[in-house]
Design a protein around this motif. Structure first.
Motif, PDB file in Angstrom:
ATOM      1  N   GLY A 195       1.589   1.906  -8.457  1.00  0.00           N
ATOM      2  CA  GLY A 195       0.898   3.125  -8.101  1.00  0.00           C
ATOM      3  C   GLY A 195      -0.132   3.568  -9.111  1.00  0.00           C
ATOM      4  O   GLY A 195      -0.998   4.366  -8.788  1.00  0.00           O
TER       5      GLY A 195
ATOM      6  N   ARG B 126       2.027   1.839  -3.543  1.00  0.00           N
ATOM      7  CA  ARG B 126       0.956   2.350  -4.409  1.00  0.00           C
ATOM      8  C   ARG B 126       0.739   3.856  -4.224  1.00  0.00           C
ATOM      9  O   ARG B 126       0.319   4.544  -5.150  1.00  0.00           O
ATOM     10  CB  ARG B 126      -0.360   1.621  -4.103  1.00  0.00           C
ATOM     11  N   ASN B 127       1.002   4.370  -3.030  1.00  0.00           N
ATOM     12  CA  ASN B 127       0.654   5.757  -2.722  1.00  0.00           C
ATOM     13  C   ASN B 127       1.790   6.740  -2.968  1.00  0.00           C
ATOM     14  O   ASN B 127       1.619   7.937  -2.747  1.00  0.00           O
ATOM     15  CB  ASN B 127       0.211   5.867  -1.257  1.00  0.00           C
TER      16      ASN B 127
ATOM     17  N   ASN C 217       0.832  -1.205   0.000  1.00  0.00           N
ATOM     18  CA  ASN C 217       0.000   0.000   0.000  1.00  0.00           C
ATOM     19  C   ASN C 217       0.870   1.260   0.000  1.00  0.00           C
ATOM     20  O   ASN C 217       0.537   2.258  -0.644  1.00  0.00           O
ATOM     21  CB  ASN C 217      -0.920  -0.008   1.223  1.00  0.00           C
ATOM     22  N   TYR C 218       1.999   1.210   0.722  1.00  0.00           N
ATOM     23  CA  TYR C 218       2.931   2.343   0.724  1.00  0.00           C
ATOM     24  C   TYR C 218       3.465   2.605  -0.690  1.00  0.00           C
ATOM     25  O   TYR C 218       3.533   3.752  -1.145  1.00  0.00           O
ATOM     26  CB  TYR C 218       4.073   2.050   1.698  1.00  0.00           C
TER      27      TYR C 218
ATOM     28  N   TYR D  51       6.034   7.624 -10.282  1.00  0.00           N
ATOM     29  CA  TYR D  51       5.400   6.681  -9.383  1.00  0.00           C
ATOM     30  C   TYR D  51       6.322   5.476  -9.206  1.00  0.00           C
ATOM     31  O   TYR D  51       7.339   5.330  -9.898  1.00  0.00           O
ATOM     32  CB  TYR D  51       4.023   6.246  -9.898  1.00  0.00           C
TER      33      TYR D  51
END
Length: 709
Positions: free
Chosen positions: A259, A236-237, A233-234, A245
């Protein structure tokens, strides 16, 4: 007549010619500046492209370093979380065991009590069913091993993992400290693959009634697996720039996190039917296998069907089997260059317009030169008038400067005294009145000795005058006396004013009160030498005193020196149960008791959290009774409970004593006392151990034994 007219027209003709030449030069300069600026901007665009490429690489480097650091930090959190959870579970087990022991140990035999404790922990599970408790004896014998009950009662002292590490010995070593608790890392067969060992961390503590090692632990990879969704998740953000990205893939090219295309996670692009995507994916995998680096390749932007050029930094994470990719599409660079080119064109147009305006203004100014020449003589006379005016202004400024000097003398914060050649006071400022309490009329005409105190002898003043005669200046600290009789310290600077022949005209003294600075120095000295909580001497003062006393003893062979290391037993439990405020109160009370037990020649110090040291000097006649009596007195006082509010807190301590021998330095003496303390801890606490040639033990003396003979 014509000659006169020519003469009068000549300056005008000369000025018109000069003005025309200036205009031609300005026009040439404008054209040169236009073409030079245009060429310069072209070169700047080329340099800008190179700088932007370099900037992109630096940006990718920085973003990659941050992402790698965060990933490693997250995995580090897995280790910290495992340690915290293992310690929490172990302490819960110890609480249960202590509760059962306190409740049943008087009703059951020792064997029955041990069996009750073992069975109470056998079925408990945690960490999603993976965790269990184990109990071992200090000799390596397994007491409780739920996953292999057939090993209970056997010695596991020689069990080793695939690195050769002795597992049981590591657990025993983890509790071989003053806290009797600690962590141990080793490798053991993973539950999902009994052929492969993986890293495991266990926390162990000693169950005091039976000297058992009680603990639990888990495999590190289980906690790391729990953190992987958070890492995905880190990734992707993360965003940087307009098109920057991150993506994360396995070593085989399978996308783990993206991302911009999270819906394609789990796809292996090295098998993609589109050859451009497949070739790009294989480029990424090959670059990672070769150690990583920068690569240009084609890739689809989100929502577009035509691939765009992309610059990516590829970094392999070998310890995880991952490939970390940070990329920026080059469309962003092209857009930026186009923007810069448009900005360049606007700037060139602006420069041309400004040059035309400047050319017009300068032309008009050139036309005005003819009028200026006619007033040339008038301007010269005006300059003469201005020079006279400046001289008058300088005279006024000099007068103002003298007034300002007088104002500075009177308003200066420092006291200023001006004396004549015979050292009679001519003038003082208001600061002298504020500092000394004397009025100006009480000092003028008198000798400055009216301010002297009795702190300096005649030799001090003799050296002062010698410095004034030889060097013309003296500076230093001096103690003077106010009108009310109060003696105060001041910083005094005296300088001699001489005429051109070298004859003394005046003595000028400048001084200020340094009472506050002296007080601050004393406070800082006290803070550097004492412990702020107890008021005892600190470690620095201890070492200074010990080294000084040892040097004195080595030189004069007396007196004897003994060092007492005092450590409170289980002090951590007091902080845990009652709070650090109560713990600080206990430490202060212990310091008071130490001070009350000692003579003025002895020194009590606090060197650590609950560690104290006593430096004692005694008559070295081969009889150690004096030290034994002091030891009993200290132990007796320190074993008394401490009352805090309505609570009575039981305390205990262990003491190690070492006596200095010839040739022994401070470090060796402290090490001997520390060895005595270590022995006192391991022999049951609550006692004194004399370490050295005549070792001995003192345990819980009676009040009569502690009395001073």
């Amino acid at each position: 007549m014509n000659k006169k007219n020519n003469t009068t027209r000549f300056p005008a003709q000369l000025l018109w010619g000069v003005s025309f030449i200036i205009l031609i030069l300005l026009l040439s300069q404008t054209l040169y500046f236009f073409f030079s600026t245009k060429n310069q901007y072209q070169q700047q665009l080329v340099s800008l492209r190179e700088n932007l490429m370099q900037s992109q690489r630096k940006r990718l480097d920085a973003e990659m370093a941050d992402a790698e650091y965060m990933i490693r930090q997250m995995f580090t959190e897995a280790t910290d979380l495992l340690k915290r959870e293992s310690r929490l579970q172990t302490r819960q087990a110890l609480q249960l065991m202590n509760s059962l022991y306190q409740r049943y140990h008087k009703q059951l035999s020792e064997a029955e009590m041990k069996q009750l404790l073992v069975e109470a922990l056998r079925q408990i599970r945690f960490f999603d069913g993976r965790g269990y408790y184990f109990i071992d004896q200090m000799d390596g014998t397994a007491v409780l091993l739920p996953i292999a009950p057939e090993m209970e009662g056997r010695s596991l002292l020689n069990n080793r993992d695939d690195t050769g590490h002795y597992i049981m010995r590591g657990l025993i070593e983890a509790v071989s400290n003053t806290q009797r608790a600690g962590f141990s890392s080793y490798r053991w067969y993973a539950p999902d693959n009994n052929q492969v060992m993986k890293d495991k961390i266990a926390y162990v503590e000693v169950f005091e009634p039976y000297n058992w090692i009680v603990g639990t632990g888990d495999y590190l990879y289980r906690f790391e697996d729990d953190l992987k969704p958070r890492i995905y998740n880190y990734i992707r953000n993360i965003r940087f720039g307009h098109t920057g990205y991150f993506a994360l893939a396995n070593n085989d090219g399978t996308l783990l996190a993206s991302g911009v295309t999270p819906e394609l996670e789990g796809v292996n692009f090295t098998d993609d039917p589109d050859p451009r995507i497949r070739d790009s994916a294989q480029t990424v995998v090959e670059t990672a296998h070769n150690g990583g680096g920068y690569r240009f390749y084609d890739w689809f932007r989100p929502g577009e069907s035509t691939p765009s050029k992309k610059l990516s930094l590829i970094q392999p994470l070998h310890d995880r089997g991952w490939i970390l990719i940070a990329g920026i599409f080059q469309d962003e660079l092209s857009e930026l260059l186009l923007t810069q080119e448009q900005s360049r064109d606007r700037e060139i147009r602006t420069v041309v317009i400004k040059q035309v305006i400047a050319f017009t203004i300068i032309g008009l100014l050139a036309l005005l030169l003819t009028l200026t020449y006619s007033r040339w003589l008038q301007s010269r006379f005006k300059r003469y008038e201005n020079d006279i005016h400046k001289q008058q202004t300088m005279l006024r400024n000099t007068a103002d400067s003298l007034k300002l000097s007088s104002l500075i003398f009177e308003s200066a914060y420092e006291g200023i005294i001006v004396s004549d050649a015979d050292n009679n006071i001519l003038q003082v400022n208001s600061a002298v009145t504020r500092i000394t309490g004397y009025r100006q009329d009480e000092l003028i005409g008198k000798n400055p000795t009216v301010l002297a105190s009795d702190r300096q002898d005649a030799g001090f003043y003799r050296r002062m005058w010698q410095s004034l005669d030889s060097e013309g200046v003296w500076r230093g600290e001096i103690w003077n006396q106010r009108k009310n009789g109060e003696v105060y310290p001041e910083w005094l600077s005296i300088s001699v004013n001489k005429d051109s022949s070298g004859k003394v005209q005046n003595y000028i003294a400048i001084f200020y009160d340094i009472t506050q600075r002296k007080e601050l120095e004393q406070q800082l000295r006290s803070m550097a030498e004492t412990d702020p909580l107890t008021g005892l001497a600190n470690r620095r003062t201890l070492m200074d005193s010990l080294n000084r006393d040892l040097a004195f003893k080595e030189r004069y062979q007396s007196p004897g020196i003994a060092l007492f290391f005092v450590d409170l037993d289980h002090f951590k439990a007091i902080n845990d149960n009652y709070g650090h405020d109560v713990g600080d109160t206990v430490l202060s009370e212990v310091a008071n008791r130490l001070t009350n037990c000692l003579r003025e020649s002895d020194l009590a110090c606090r060197v650590g959290g609950d560690e104290f040291v006593v430096l004692s000097k005694f008559k070295d006649d081969g009889d150690s009774r004096q030290l034994h009596q002091l030891s009993r007195r200290l132990l007796s006082e320190l074993l008394k409970p401490v009352r805090f509010a309505d609570v009575e807190i039981a305390i205990s301590c262990s003491i190690g004593v070492a006596v200095h021998h010839q040739g022994e330095d401070a470090f060796e003496l402290m090490k001997s006392a520390d060895q005595g303390l270590y022995m006192a801890k391991h022999q049951g606490r609550g006692r004194v151990i004399f370490y050295g040639d005549n070792p001995g033990t003192i345990v819980c003396p009676s009040p009569a034994e502690a009395e001073i003979p």
